[in-house]
Design a protein around this motif. Structure first.
Motif, short mmCIF file in Angstrom:
data_model
loop_
_atom_site.label_atom_id
_atom_site.label_comp_id
_atom_site.label_asym_id
_atom_site.label_seq_id
_atom_site.Cartn_x
_atom_site.Cartn_y
_atom_site.Cartn_z
N PHE A 80 0.83 -1.21 0.00
CA PHE A 80 0.00 0.00 0.00
C PHE A 80 0.86 1.26 0.00
N GLN A 83 2.21 1.99 -3.39
CA GLN A 83 1.19 2.27 -4.40
C GLN A 83 0.92 1.10 -5.35
N ILE A 85 -1.48 -2.06 -6.44
CA ILE A 85 -2.94 -2.16 -6.47
C ILE A 85 -3.43 -3.48 -5.87
N TRP A 86 -2.77 -4.58 -6.19
CA TRP A 86 -3.19 -5.90 -5.73
C TRP A 86 -2.02 -6.65 -5.09
N LYS A 113 -16.09 -3.19 -8.73
CA LYS A 113 -15.75 -3.07 -7.31
C LYS A 113 -15.46 -4.45 -6.73
N LYS A 151 -7.33 -6.51 -3.08
CA LYS A 151 -7.13 -5.12 -3.50
C LYS A 151 -6.71 -4.29 -2.29
N SER A 153 -6.51 -1.02 -1.70
CA SER A 153 -7.34 0.10 -1.27
C SER A 153 -8.54 -0.40 -0.48
N TRP A 155 -8.57 -3.28 1.29
CA TRP A 155 -7.98 -3.71 2.56
C TRP A 155 -7.87 -2.53 3.53
N LYS A 156 -7.41 -1.40 3.02
CA LYS A 156 -7.24 -0.21 3.86
C LYS A 156 -8.60 0.30 4.34
N GLU A 157 -9.57 0.34 3.44
CA GLU A 157 -10.88 0.90 3.78
C GLU A 157 -11.59 0.10 4.87
N TYR A 183 -17.74 -4.70 -1.43
CA TYR A 183 -16.75 -5.24 -2.37
C TYR A 183 -17.09 -6.67 -2.74
#
Length: 281
Positions: A80, A83, A85-86, A113, A151, A153, A155-157, A183
């Motif tokens: 993350f 940067q 993505i996967w 998504k 993904k 992003s 995971w972070k969310e 998701y």
């Protein structure tokens, strides 16, 4: 999608070095980077030696076992912050075929998504584990972490993996929150990953087929604990009933088929009780 937009993350804990070499040999040419998080292995020097010939592998060492959830979070955080993505997550004993990433990449963009894209898991001892889609790919409730693309992003969310779970059901709880946040979690029918869930054996009790995993007592503790903790956490009452039934079943299987019965039964009961205590403090 370019290959550099994804990388592989591998968690190790006292791995079989030859199997780990097979794992790394199989994947390192398919991704731009392989990152290994070692969870305090006694043979970490052998791990270092086994990967020294590769130029695209990074080893992150922990001086103790912090659990699979925390290790996965460390690996995801690594990507993350850079940067990506996967991340393709792999267990130390999972070996991909030579076209694994190319075949799976096709499905990373089939919907707008997606949070997780997973293969069908084939256990070396008992065959297919979990879902087995009838269509080209299918939305599923849960999937095993190994072999799955997650993904970063998303995971972070959703807040990452729940580190209090340590090991066992970590992936299922993670999938639940992925779906809760909207998701997609999909499984691809024709991409399969060879894996090994403990030293499983398939046994028959009257009309039922059961898998005897032979997990040691400390694993029994977390399996029993998280069978209860995960549904309690999310107030999934039917799953809580199922979790209790699974724990009863685990006690029966341990009594009938496994060694070290006393310690395993004590561990199951401690984990079972501990989950209720943890959630109702």
């Amino acid at each position: 999608m370019h290959t550099q937009e994804l990388y592989a993350g591998v968690v190790t804990y006292n791995p079989d070095i030859n199997r780990l070499k097979d794992n790394i040999d199989a994947i390192q040419n398919q991704v731009s980077k392989v990152v290994i998080f070692d969870n305090g292995s006694v043979n970490v020097k052998e791990i270092q030696e086994s990967i020294s010939k590769f130029g695209n592998i990074e080893l992150i060492e922990s001086n103790k076992n912090i659990g699979i959830a925390a290790a996965l979070n460390k690996l995801m955080e690594w990507g993350f912050t850079r940067q990506y993505i996967w991340m393709l997550s792999l267990d130390q004993d999972s070996v991909c075929d030579k076209n694994y990433v190319r075949r799976m990449k096709t499905y990373l963009t089939v919907e707008s998504k997606l949070g997780i894209v997973a293969p069908v898991i084939i256990d070396r001892n008992v065959g297919i584990v979990g879902h087995n889609p009838r269509t080209e790919y299918a939305h599923v409730n849960t999937c095993i972490t190994s072999g799955a693309f997650s993904k970063l992003s998303a995971w972070k969310e959703i807040g990452g993996y729940d580190e209090s779970m340590f090991i066992d059901s970590v992936d299922f709880e993670y999938c639940y929150r992925m779906r809760k946040y909207g998701y997609g979690v999909i499984q691809v029918r024709d991409v399969r990953l060879l894996h090994e869930l403990g030293k499983s054996q398939r046994k028959r009790i009257v009309f039922w087929k059961i898998d005897v995993t032979g997990h040691p007592a400390f694993r029994k503790y977390y399996i029993a604990r998280n069978n209860i903790y995960y549904p309690l956490k999310h107030r999934l009452w039917l799953r809580l009933i199922r979790g209790n039934l699974r724990n009863i079943g685990m006690l029966v299987v341990t009594l009938l088929y496994e060694d070290d019965k006393k310690n395993k039964i004590i561990a199951i009961c401690r984990g079972w009780k501990g989950a209720y205590q943890a959630r109702w403090k």
